[in-house]
Motif scaffolding. Structure first.
Motif, PDB file in Angstrom:
ATOM      1  N   ASP A 265       5.090  57.012  48.772  1.00 22.47           N
ATOM      2  CA  ASP A 265       5.794  57.932  49.693  1.00 22.47           C
ATOM      3  C   ASP A 265       5.649  57.164  51.263  1.00 22.47           C
ATOM      4  O   ASP A 265       6.520  57.218  52.102  1.00 22.47           O
ATOM      5  CB  ASP A 265       5.246  59.338  50.119  1.00 22.47           C
ATOM      6  CG  ASP A 265       5.766  60.194  48.619  1.00 22.47           C
ATOM      7  OD1 ASP A 265       6.744  59.945  48.316  1.00 22.47           O
ATOM      8  OD2 ASP A 265       5.086  61.265  48.279  1.00 22.47           O
ATOM      9  N   ARG A 268       8.037  54.387  51.837  1.00 23.18           N
ATOM     10  CA  ARG A 268       9.413  54.919  52.095  1.00 23.18           C
ATOM     11  C   ARG A 268       9.481  55.258  53.567  1.00 23.18           C
ATOM     12  O   ARG A 268      10.488  55.180  54.313  1.00 23.18           O
ATOM     13  CB  ARG A 268       9.720  56.308  51.388  1.00 23.18           C
ATOM     14  CG  ARG A 268       9.991  56.064  49.883  1.00 23.18           C
ATOM     15  CD  ARG A 268      10.198  57.320  49.135  1.00 23.18           C
ATOM     16  NE  ARG A 268      10.328  57.166  47.370  1.00 23.18           N
ATOM     17  CZ  ARG A 268       9.297  57.690  46.988  1.00 23.18           C
ATOM     18  NH1 ARG A 268       8.180  58.323  47.397  1.00 23.18           N
ATOM     19  NH2 ARG A 268       9.226  57.406  45.583  1.00 23.18           N
ATOM     20  N   LEU A 277      16.156  50.533  55.774  1.00 23.75           N
ATOM     21  CA  LEU A 277      16.646  51.330  54.529  1.00 23.75           C
ATOM     22  C   LEU A 277      18.012  50.612  54.326  1.00 23.75           C
ATOM     23  O   LEU A 277      18.529  50.964  53.148  1.00 23.75           O
ATOM     24  CB  LEU A 277      16.650  52.566  54.989  1.00 23.75           C
ATOM     25  CG  LEU A 277      15.283  53.269  54.885  1.00 23.75           C
ATOM     26  CD1 LEU A 277      15.722  54.927  55.169  1.00 23.75           C
ATOM     27  CD2 LEU A 277      14.574  53.435  53.760  1.00 23.75           C
ATOM     28  N   THR A 281      15.927  49.121  49.422  1.00 20.50           N
ATOM     29  CA  THR A 281      16.301  50.447  48.721  1.00 20.50           C
ATOM     30  C   THR A 281      14.878  50.855  48.002  1.00 20.50           C
ATOM     31  O   THR A 281      14.697  49.998  46.937  1.00 20.50           O
ATOM     32  CB  THR A 281      17.442  50.172  47.887  1.00 20.50           C
ATOM     33  OG1 THR A 281      18.534  49.747  48.393  1.00 20.50           O
ATOM     34  CG2 THR A 281      17.746  51.346  47.038  1.00 20.50           C
ATOM     35  N   PRO A 282      14.351  51.824  48.461  1.00 18.44           N
ATOM     36  CA  PRO A 282      13.053  52.054  47.758  1.00 18.44           C
ATOM     37  C   PRO A 282      13.320  52.629  46.338  1.00 18.44           C
ATOM     38  O   PRO A 282      14.369  52.864  46.107  1.00 18.44           O
ATOM     39  CB  PRO A 282      12.380  53.467  48.444  1.00 18.44           C
ATOM     40  CG  PRO A 282      13.066  53.139  49.925  1.00 18.44           C
ATOM     41  CD  PRO A 282      14.636  52.697  49.667  1.00 18.44           C
ATOM     42  N   PRO A 298      10.859  47.916  44.966  1.00 21.90           N
ATOM     43  CA  PRO A 298      12.387  48.309  45.769  1.00 21.90           C
ATOM     44  C   PRO A 298      13.363  47.103  45.414  1.00 21.90           C
ATOM     45  O   PRO A 298      12.807  46.091  44.838  1.00 21.90           O
ATOM     46  CB  PRO A 298      11.727  48.364  47.247  1.00 21.90           C
ATOM     47  CG  PRO A 298      10.550  47.411  47.141  1.00 21.90           C
ATOM     48  CD  PRO A 298      10.032  47.458  45.811  1.00 21.90           C
TER      49      PRO A 298
END
Length: 380
Positions: A265, A268, A277, A281-282, A298
């Motif tokens: 988390d 992110r 972002l 891309t997580p 990712p």
């Protein structure tokens, strides 16, 4: 910064947290002089049965052996087909060919990196003996979408849970752990795994008592009683030191997995804070899944290999899992697949990068990783 080092996994930190427990457990094995199988192994098997809520668990020498033992228990023969993913570790497919079977690959979902019901069911033929779902990087395949249909078609499910010990999926509002939904589930205890030993080790869990009894014999050369062999098996015994270490670590596993989820988390949030972002891309956690982030993988839109080198030059170890899809491996060329046959898997080999993640990773270290990525892409 360049004098600092950050591995993808720091086993020394993990050992330091439980050193006294581990040292005592190993000492007890040394004092017992009971090194192969025995009470520690049977104790671990019982611990796993309770944890996974499965009838039987059978320790063996490695995760690769676990897969071979499972397929041997299914009587896999030349000409039999086994459906699995091309985006996985080599053992997922080699266990099939070692027994004369034929791997049949199904492409994966671009977000979860796992096979889907649609891709798998389209590959079933009258030669299909089994299906090996791989719960990749710690996230489960949507088993409820496959199990009943495969059972109707008489296709056995052998879960590859090498990266997923402790992962679960909510099925009919009930948490079902990885390894507990197929007829057989296979685990690796390689040191880098979420539940890892201090050497090689593996396990098969089974919801079928007859198969479990057979696997228990197959791991000791097919012997039901010492020197009396019912069939030709393997030498694949789990040693007592590994079992003792794993019993200690299993007691801490849930809290360590939760720490991994917190770290995921945090990545992110940091990607968003650094305006990454659109470039990074997580990994996606599917609804209903409890992802344990064995790896944090990712996707990046460009210059993945150059980014890998840049991170390394700054002291940060990142890796690529996996650089070449299984259907493109030279040893599997006899299967007749070509580049382009599994476009999602092939694209993932070019776009994904595994960043450092382990229970003890610090907020400051993750900030260092993400700011280094941001600098590479010219972000703040």
């Amino acid at each position: 910064m360049k004098d600092r080092k950050l591995p993808t996994l720091d086993l020394k930190r993990g050992y330091a947290r439980i050193k006294d427990e581990i040292d005592q457990a190993v000492k007890e094995v040394l004092e017992s002089q009971y090194f192969i199988m025995g009470p520690q192994v049977s104790g671990l098997e019982s611990d796993v049965e309770r944890y996974l809520e499965v009838p039987r668990a059978i320790g063996c020498a490695s995760g690769s052996d676990a897969l071979v033992l499972a397929l041997k228990a299914l009587d896999l023969k030349p000409g039999d087909e086994v459906i699995t993913t091309p985006y996985s570790f080599f053992a997922t497919a080699s266990c099939i060919t070692r027994l004369g079977g034929t791997p049949v690959f199904a492409d994966v979902d671009p977000d979860s990196y796992n096979v889907t019901a649609e891709t798998v069911l389209s590959k079933v033929t009258d030669k299909t003996k089994a299906f090996i779902p791989v719960h990749l990087f710690g996230q489960m395949v949507h088993m409820e979408e496959l199990s009943k249909e495969l059972e109707v078609r008489n296709v056995a499910v052998v879960e590859d849970c090498a990266q997923a010990f402790g992962s679960w999926r909510s099925i009919d509002e009930t948490p079902v752990r990885a390894g507990a939904s197929g007829v057989l589930g296979c685990f690796s205890f390689f040191p880098t795994k979420n539940l890892g030993g201090y050497g090689d080790g593996g396990m098969v869990v089974s919801r079928n008592q007859e198969m479990a009894d057979r696997i228990a014999k197959l791991r000791v050369h097919g012997a039901g009683t010492t020197y009396f062999h019912d069939e030709v098996g393997m030498n694949s015994r789990l040693d007592a030191i590994q079992a003792a270490v794993l019993r200690v670590k299993l007691r801490h596993l849930d809290s360590w997995n939760e720490e991994r989820r917190i770290a995921a988390d945090r990545y992110r949030v940091l990607f968003a804070e650094h305006d990454l972002l659109g470039i990074v891309t997580p990994p996606v956690e599917d609804e209903g899944n409890y992802h344990i982030y064995h790896q944090y993988v990712p996707k990046v839109i460009r210059d993945r290999d150059r980014l890998l080198e840049h991170l390394g030059s700054e002291g940060i170890t990142a890796r690529v899992y996996y650089p070449l899809s299984l259907h493109m491996q030279r040893c599997f060329s006899f299967l007749g697949y070509d580049k382009g046959d599994f476009p999602v898997s092939e694209s993932l080999t070019e776009q994904t990068i595994a960043l450092p993640i382990f229970p003890e990773i610090t907020e400051e270290e993750q900030e260092w990783v993400v700011s280094t990525i941001a600098a590479f892409y010219g972000k703040k």
